[in-house]
Design a protein around this motif. Structure first.
Motif, mmCIF file in Angstrom:
data_model
loop_
_atom_site.group_PDB
_atom_site.id
_atom_site.type_symbol
_atom_site.label_atom_id
_atom_site.label_comp_id
_atom_site.label_asym_id
_atom_site.label_seq_id
_atom_site.Cartn_x
_atom_site.Cartn_y
_atom_site.Cartn_z
ATOM 1 N N UNK A 8 0.832 -1.194 0.000
ATOM 2 C CA UNK A 8 0.000 0.000 0.000
ATOM 3 C C UNK A 8 0.874 1.254 0.000
ATOM 4 N N UNK A 9 0.564 2.217 -0.842
ATOM 5 C CA UNK A 9 1.339 3.455 -0.828
ATOM 6 C C UNK A 9 1.015 4.284 0.413
ATOM 7 N N UNK A 10 1.903 5.175 0.729
ATOM 8 C CA UNK A 10 1.706 6.071 1.866
ATOM 9 C C UNK A 10 0.474 6.939 1.601
ATOM 10 N N UNK A 11 -0.347 7.190 2.608
ATOM 11 C CA UNK A 11 -1.574 7.987 2.389
ATOM 12 C C UNK A 11 -1.307 9.366 1.787
ATOM 13 N N UNK A 13 1.114 10.208 -0.259
ATOM 14 C CA UNK A 13 1.418 10.006 -1.677
ATOM 15 C C UNK A 13 0.146 9.734 -2.458
ATOM 16 N N UNK A 14 -0.734 8.967 -1.848
ATOM 17 C CA UNK A 14 -2.014 8.658 -2.497
ATOM 18 C C UNK A 14 -2.823 9.927 -2.747
ATOM 19 N N UNK A 15 -2.875 10.816 -1.750
ATOM 20 C CA UNK A 15 -3.606 12.077 -1.901
ATOM 21 C C UNK A 15 -2.942 12.981 -2.938
ATOM 22 N N UNK A 16 -1.627 12.974 -2.963
ATOM 23 C CA UNK A 16 -0.901 13.789 -3.939
ATOM 24 C C UNK A 16 -1.187 13.318 -5.364
ATOM 25 N N UNK A 17 -1.177 12.010 -5.565
ATOM 26 C CA UNK A 17 -1.458 11.462 -6.903
ATOM 27 C C UNK A 17 -2.901 11.741 -7.301
ATOM 28 N N UNK A 18 -3.825 11.549 -6.385
ATOM 29 C CA UNK A 18 -5.236 11.830 -6.701
ATOM 30 C C UNK A 18 -5.450 13.318 -6.990
#
Length: 64
Positions: A8-11, A13-18
């Protein structure tokens, strides 16, 4: 740590990508909107043959 959590990616990083995906989608939508509101009506003022020729040229440029 289970094996399902290891990938699972870091939360953050996930928000940054989204967020980046949302911005990119907005920019593409804006480009289509400007084209639909400015370019197509301006071409609509010309003759049918000119409109078709220009749209074909745009399609050729975009696909090559």
């Amino acid at each position: 740590m289970t094996s399902s959590q290891a990938h699972r990616p870091h939360p953050a990083l996930r928000h940054l990508v989204l967020g980046g995906a949302a911005v990119a989608t907005g920019l593409v939508a804006g480009t289509f909107h400007v084209f639909a509101c400015a370019v197509v009506p301006a071409l609509g003022r010309s003759g049918d043959r000119t409109f078709i020729e220009v749209m074909r040229n745009i399609n050729d440029v975009m696909t090559s």
